[in-house]
Scaffold this motif. Structure first.
Motif, PDB file in Angstrom:
ATOM      1  N   PHE A 183       0.787  -1.229   0.000  1.00 43.84           N
ATOM      2  CA  PHE A 183       0.000   0.000   0.000  1.00 43.84           C
ATOM      3  C   PHE A 183       0.821   1.282   0.000  1.00 43.84           C
ATOM      4  O   PHE A 183       0.278   2.349  -0.275  1.00 43.84           O
ATOM      5  N   VAL A 184       2.100   1.245   0.317  1.00 42.49           N
ATOM      6  CA  VAL A 184       2.904   2.470   0.340  1.00 42.49           C
ATOM      7  C   VAL A 184       3.533   2.656  -1.040  1.00 42.49           C
ATOM      8  O   VAL A 184       4.191   1.728  -1.548  1.00 42.49           O
ATOM      9  N   PRO A 185       3.319   3.824  -1.667  1.00 43.84           N
ATOM     10  CA  PRO A 185       3.903   4.071  -2.995  1.00 43.84           C
ATOM     11  C   PRO A 185       5.439   4.078  -2.919  1.00 43.84           C
ATOM     12  O   PRO A 185       6.001   4.608  -1.948  1.00 43.84           O
ATOM     13  N   PRO A 186       6.111   3.518  -3.909  1.00 42.10           N
ATOM     14  CA  PRO A 186       5.561   2.709  -5.011  1.00 42.10           C
ATOM     15  C   PRO A 186       5.140   1.337  -4.516  1.00 42.10           C
ATOM     16  O   PRO A 186       5.842   0.707  -3.728  1.00 42.10           O
ATOM     17  N   ARG A 187       3.951   0.846  -4.938  1.00 41.09           N
ATOM     18  CA  ARG A 187       3.403  -0.411  -4.478  1.00 41.09           C
ATOM     19  C   ARG A 187       4.183  -1.588  -5.052  1.00 41.09           C
ATOM     20  O   ARG A 187       4.927  -1.493  -5.992  1.00 41.09           O
TER      21      ARG A 187
END
Length: 893
Positions: free
Chosen positions: A465-469
C-alpha cells in the motif's frame, strides 16, 4: 516533597508503637530474671536489684520469695517488707501460697514474685502463678520475677529432647515478650555443678537424682545456649522494632544475615550452596527467596519444578525459605532485605549479552544501585556447557508453529480487507486494520506471535500500500515514522495484553487453589469423626488435582489403609515407602529426594506434637509431581487433614475426660451415700445389740423395748436404702416389668399412707379428689413405692407442723397426682436436676437420704408411659406432679 519524607516511619509502625505504648501505660512493668537452671543466682540477683530500687526511694515489697534456706539469700531479705503468705488447705495438708489480695490491697510500686512457673495449690484463685502476675500487672504494679528457660512453652519439646525430662510447669512465651526488661543470669556450667556438689542448690538426698537426670554437663551447656539465644532474639526484635519506628533503613550489622535469590536457572543450586558456605564462615543466618511476578516468562513457568527443587535444597541446608509475589523484583528484594535486617545479598554474575543490557538493566545492577549499606556479593561460575546444552536450545513445538502460521493468516486477512477498501481510504488509515490484527493475535495467541504479527503487518503495509506499491522501496520518508509507530504500538499492545492474560492465568490458578482449600476446610469443619475427615480429604484431593489418594494410619506397629480412591492398590514396596515417611516424618516417594522409584508421593500427616499418618497421592503426570503449585496444595491438604484428625482426637479425649469425671463424681457420691446411709443404721443396730448383750439383764422391759424399736426402725431404714439401690439398678437395666391392672386411686393413697403410718406420727396429710374418678391402669406395688418416696421427701424437707397435700384429678386423657408441701423448695436452676441420681439439696439437721428416691420415681413413672415434674409453690414449698395415661380406664363412683 522534602528530603525528610523518606525518613518518616510508616503509618503501620507508628500505629503499632502507639498501641504498645497505650497498653504499657495501663500495665505495670515486668522484669524477668532469666536463668538456664536452678542455682544460677536468679533469686539472689532479683533481691539485689530490689534493694537498689528501695535505696532509690521505690516502695518495694516481697510477695513470694523462696530462699531454700540459703544464708546468703536470707541476708538480702533483711530490710525488705515481706507480705504474709496465704494458707491453702488441700487433702489434709496446709500449703503456703502468695496472697494476691494482700498485694493488691497494699499496692506497692514494685513486688517480688519468685518462681514464675509455679503451680498454685488447688483452691487458689488462679491455677498458675504467672496468672497471678498478670493480674498484678493489670493493677499497674511493677513485678520482678524469676524463671528458667526450660519452663517456656515453645521450648518444651526441645528441653524434653535435650534432658529426657518433660517439664510440666510451663509459662506462655508472651510473658517474655511482655517483659519490659530481661536480665540474663548466667554462670559457667562447671561453677553450677560445683555449687550443686557443695549442697547450695538442693539438699543432699536430692542432689544425686538431680545430677543423674538433669544436671549433666551436656544438658547444662545446651540449656545455657537456649537461654542466650532466646535473650539475643528478644534484643534483636527490640532493635528491629526500633529501626522500624524510627524509619532507619539499616541494616545494623549486629550479626551477619545473608540473602540469596533464586530463579530456577542452572546456576541457582550452586549459588545456594555458595551462600550456605559463606554463612557458615561468617557464623550468620541465611535466607533464600524466590520472587514470583505476574510477568514471568513461559520459560520461568516451565521451570517451576527447578525452583521448587532449589527452595527445598535451601531448606534442607538450614536456610530460611520464602516465596514472594510482587510486580517488581528489585522492590521485593530490597523490601525483604530491609524487613529482615539483611547485611549481604548474594547474587550470580549476569551473563547477558551487551545489547540486552542496553535494552534492559540487569537486576543485579539495579539492586547494587539501591542496596545502600547492604553489601552485594557477586558470585561467578564457570559456564556449564552440559547444562546450557540441555536448557538453552528450545525446540519449537507444534503449538508455536501453528501460532506463527495464525499470525501470518491474520496479516493476510488485514491486507485483503485493506485492498478491498483501498479506493475509499488513505494508506495511513489502513494502519488501524493491522493494529486490529495485532490485538487479535495478542488475545488469541501468545506474546511472540503477536510481535511477529506487528512485524509482518509493517512489511505487508509497506509492500502492498505504500507508494511505489509492490516493492519495499519508500518514496516518502514520512512513512518511515508510520512504520515505526505501527511496529512500536503493536509491540506495546501485544505486551500489555499478554501481561494481562498471564496475570489472569495466575489469578485463576490461585482462585482454584484457594477454592480447593476452602472446600476442604468446610468439609473438615463439618466432620465429627476420623472416617468423615478421611473421606473429605480423599474426595477433595481427587477433585482438586484429578489424583488418586490413599491414607494410611498406624495400627500398632504397622500402617493400615483407612481410606483410598477407587481402583488404587498398594503393593509391599509402596507400603514400605509409606512406612518410611511415617517413621521419619519426611516426604518420600516420587518427586522427592528419598525412595524416588515409588509410584506415589507420600506426605506425613504431621502436627507439632506427633505424626498421625501418611497420605499417598498419585498424580496424572510427571510434570504434575514437580509443579510447585501442586506441592504447596498437597502440603496444605496434609496439614489441614492432620489438624482435623488431631482436633477429633482431642475432642474424644475431652469427651472421655468428661465421662471419667462424671463417673468419678457418681462413684464419689455413691461412696459418700453408702458410707453414711449404711454406716448410720448399722452403727445404731450394732449399738443396740451390744447394749442388750452387755447390759440386757440390768435393763427394764420398757428400756429393752425402746432399744428394740430403735433397732427395728434403723433396720427398716437400711432395708429401704438397699431396696432403692436395687430398684435403681433394675430401672437402669430396663428390667422393670409392670403388672398393670385397673386400680382405684383411693387404694393407691391408702397403701402409701399405711406404709408411712409410723413415720407420719402426728403429721397431717390432706387428700382431695374428684367425686368421680376412673380406674387407672398401673402397677399398684410400684406406684405405691413412688407415692411413698414422694411423701417421705415431703416429710424430710417440710417443717414438722406443716400440712402435706395430696390432690388427685383428671385432665383430658391423663390422671394427675400432686404431692405438695411447705418446705424450702428447690432453687430455680436446680428444678430440672431434682430427678437426677444422687442429687440432694441441703436438708435440715438430722435428715438424710441417698438422693435416689426421686430418680426411682421418675424411672417408674416413665415405665408407665407417664411424666413427672417439679415446681416451686407460691408462698414457699415444692409441688411434684405425676401424670399417668388413662387408657382403658373404667370410671367409678
Amino acid at each position: 516533597m522534602t528530603d525528610n519524607d523518606d525518613t518518616r516511619p510508616s503509618p503501620e509502625a507508628m500505629l503499632r508503637l502507639a498501641q504498645a505504648e497505650e497498653v504499657a501505660a495501663e500495665l505495670g512493668k515486668l522484669k524477668v530474671f532469666l536463668g538456664y537452671a536452678a542455682g544460677v543466682g536468679k533469686t539472689y540477683a532479683m533481691l539485689e536489684a530490689a534493694r537498689q530500687r528501695k535505696k532509690d526511694g521505690r516502695d518495694v515489697v516481697i510477695g513470694y520469695v523462696e530462699s531454700h534456706g540459703r544464708a546468703e539469700t536470707d541476708v538480702l531479705l533483711d530490710g525488705l517488707e515481706v507480705l504474709p503468705r496465704k494458707t491453702v488447705h488441700y487433702a489434709g495438708v496446709t500449703l503456703p501460697e502468695m496472697d494476691i489480695d494482700a498485694i493488691l490491697a497494699r499496692r506497692p510500686q514494685v513486688v517480688l514474685v519468685d518462681e514464675l512457673a509455679h503451680s498454685n495449690a488447688p483452691g487458689s484463685r488462679h491455677e498458675k502463678r504467672w496468672l497471678d502476675v498478670e493480674e498484678i500487672l493489670e493493677a499497674g504494679i511493677d513485678v520482678y520475677t524469676t524463671v528458667n528457660i526450660q519452663h517456656f512453652a515453645s521450648l518444651n519439646d526441645v528441653v524434653s529432647q535435650i534432658t529426657g525430662i518433660i517439664v510440666r510447669e510451663t509459662v506462655p512465651d508472651r510473658l517474655l515478650d511482655l517483659a519490659f526488661e530481661i536480665k540474663l543470669i548466667d554462670i559457667p556450667p562447671e561453677d553450677l555443678l560445683q555449687r550443686l556438689h557443695e549442697g547450695k542448690i538442693y539438699i543432699a538426698d536430692q542432689a544425686a537424682k538431680a545430677i543423674e537426670k538433669f544436671f549433666r554437663p551436656g544438658n547444662l551447656m545446651a540449656l545455657r545456649e537456649l537461654s542466650l539465644r532466646r535473650t539475643a532474639a528478644r534484643v534483636d526484635d527490640q532493635m528491629r522494632a526500633y529501626m522500624e519506628t524510627q524509619s532507619i533503613a539499616g541494616p545494623w550489622a549486629t550479626a551477619e544475615r545473608l540473602l540469596v535469590c533464586v530463579s530456577g536457572s542452572p546456576y541457582s543450586e550452586k549459588l545456594i550452596r555458595a551462600t550456605c558456605r559463606l554463612a557458615e564462615e561468617l557464623k550468620g543466618q541465611w535466607f533464600t527467596i524466590y520472587i514470583e511476578t505476574p510477568t514471568d516468562s513461559s520459560h520461568v513457568r516451565e521451570n517451576r519444578e527447578h525452583i521448587w527443587r532449589d527452595l527445598r535444597l535451601a531448606e534442607s541446608l538450614g536456610g530460611h525459605v520464602a516465596s514472594v509475589t510482587a510486580t517488581d523484583i528489585t522492590d521485593a528484594v530490597m523490601e525483604y532485605a530491609t524487613r529482615h535486617n539483611i547485611t549481604k545479598i548474594v547474587m550470580g554474575k549476569p551473563n547477558r549479552r551487551r545489547w540486552r543490557k542496553i535494552l534492559q538493566t540487569p537486576i543485579v545492577d539495579r539492586i547494587i544501585r539501591r542496596s545502600g549499606a547492604i553489601d552485594v556479593v557477586i558470585v561467578s561460575f564457570e559456564p556449564d556447557k552440559s547444562a546450557g546444552a540441555a536448557t538453552v536450545p528450545r525446540r519449537h513445538n507444534s503449538f508455536e508453529l501453528r501460532a506463527y502460521m495464525a499470525s501470518i493468516v491474520l496479516v493476510l486477512a488485514a491486507t485483503l480487507l485493506c485492498e478491498l477498501l483501498r479506493p475509499f481510504l488513505a494508506p495511513t488509515n489502513m494502519v488501524m486494520f493491522y493494529l486490529l490484527a495485532v490485538v487479535v493475535a495478542s488475545l488469541r495467541l501468545s506474546r511472540k506471535p503477536a510481535i511477529a504479527t506487528a512485524l509482518f503487518g509493517v512489511l505487508a503495509f509497506d509492500f502492498f500500500f505504500v507508494p511505489p506499491r509492490m516493492t519495499f522501496v519508500v518514496a516518502d520518508t514520512q512513512y518511515l515514522m508510520t512504520f515505526l509507530g505501527l511496529f512500536v504500538v503493536g509491540i506495546v499492545i501485544s505486551t500489555l495484553v499478554a501481561r494481562s492474560r498471564e496475570r489472569a492465568e495466575v489469578m485463576r490458578a490461585r482462585e482454584v487453589h484457594t477454592a480447593s482449600l476452602y472446600y476442604l476446610s468446610r468439609d473438615l469443619a463439618a466432620s465429627v469423626d476420623t472416617d468423615a475427615v478421611l473421606k473429605a480429604v480423599v474426595s477433595n484431593v481427587e477433585e482438586a488435582l484429578s489424583a488418586k489418594v490413599v491414607i494410611l494410619l498406624p495400627d500398632g506397629e504397622r500402617l493400615d489403609i483407612q481410606a483410598t480412591s477407587e481402583g488404587l492398590l498398594l503393593d509391599i514396596k509402596e507400603q514400605a515407602v509409606a512406612d518410611w515417611a511415617f517413621r521419619n516424618s519426611h516426604p518420600a516417594g516420587r518427586a522427592t529426594d528419598t525412595l524416588v522409584s515409588a509410584d506415589l508421593i507420600y506426605l506425613p500427616l504431621q502436627t507439632p506434637s506427633s505424626v498421625l499418618g501418611v497420605m499417598g497421592v498419585k498424580l496424572v503426570s510427571e510434570h504434575a509431581y514437580h509443579a510447585q503449585e501442586n506441592r504447596r496444595l498437597l502440603d496444605a491438604f496434609a496439614t489441614q487433614a492432620a489438624m482435623a484428625m488431631e482436633r477429633i482426637h482431642f475432642s474424644r479425649q475431652a469427651e472421655q475426660a468428661q465421662i471419667l469425671q462424671a463417673r468419678e463424681n457418681l462413684e464419689r457420691a455413691l461412696l459418700n451415700s453408702i458410707s453414711h446411709d449404711l454406716r448410720s443404721p448399722l452403727s445404731t443396730v450394732t449399738g443396740v445389740l451390744t447394749s442388750l448383750k452387755d447390759e440386757g439383764a440390768h435393763l427394764g422391759d420398757s428400756a429393752r423395748r425402746e432399744l428394740l424399736e430403735t433397732a427395728c426402725s434403723e433396720a427398716e431404714r437400711l432395708n429401704r436404702f438397699v431396696g432403692n439401690l436395687l430398684d435403681m439398678t433394675r430401672i437402669e437395666a430396663g428390667a422393670v416389668r409392670l403388672n398393670s391392672e385397673p386400680c382405684d386411686v383411693q387404694d393407691l393413697i391408702g397403701c402409701a399412707l399405711a406404709a408411712l403410718e409410723t413415720r407420719l406420727g402426728n403429721r397431717e396429710v390432706s387428700f382431695k379428689m374428684l367425686p368421680v374418678m376412673p380406674l387407672v391402669p398401673m402397677d399398684l406395688v410400684l406406684m405405691t413405692q413412688v407415692l411413698v418416696n414422694l411423701l417421705e421427701n415431703s416429710l424430710k424437707y417440710s417443717p414438722s407442723g406443716s400440712l402435706i397435700e395430696v390432690v388427685a384429678s383428671t385432665e383430658a386423657a391423663w390422671l394427675q397426682l400432686e404431692v405438695a408441701d411447705r418446705g424450702p423448695g428447690v432453687p430455680e436452676h436446680d428444678l430440672k436436676r431434682v430427678f437426677d441420681k444422687f442429687y440432694r439439696i441441703p436438708v435440715p439437721e438430722g435428715a438424710g437420704g441417698t438422693g435416689l428416691g426421686l430418680s426411682i420415681c421418675k424411672g417408674i413413672v416413665e415405665a408407665h408411659g407417664g411424666r413427672i415434674s417439679a415446681e416451686n409453690r407460691t408462698g414457699g414449698g415444692l409441688s411434684i406432679v405425676i401424670r399417668l395415661p388413662l387408657e382403658n380406664s373404667v370410671e367409678i363412683h
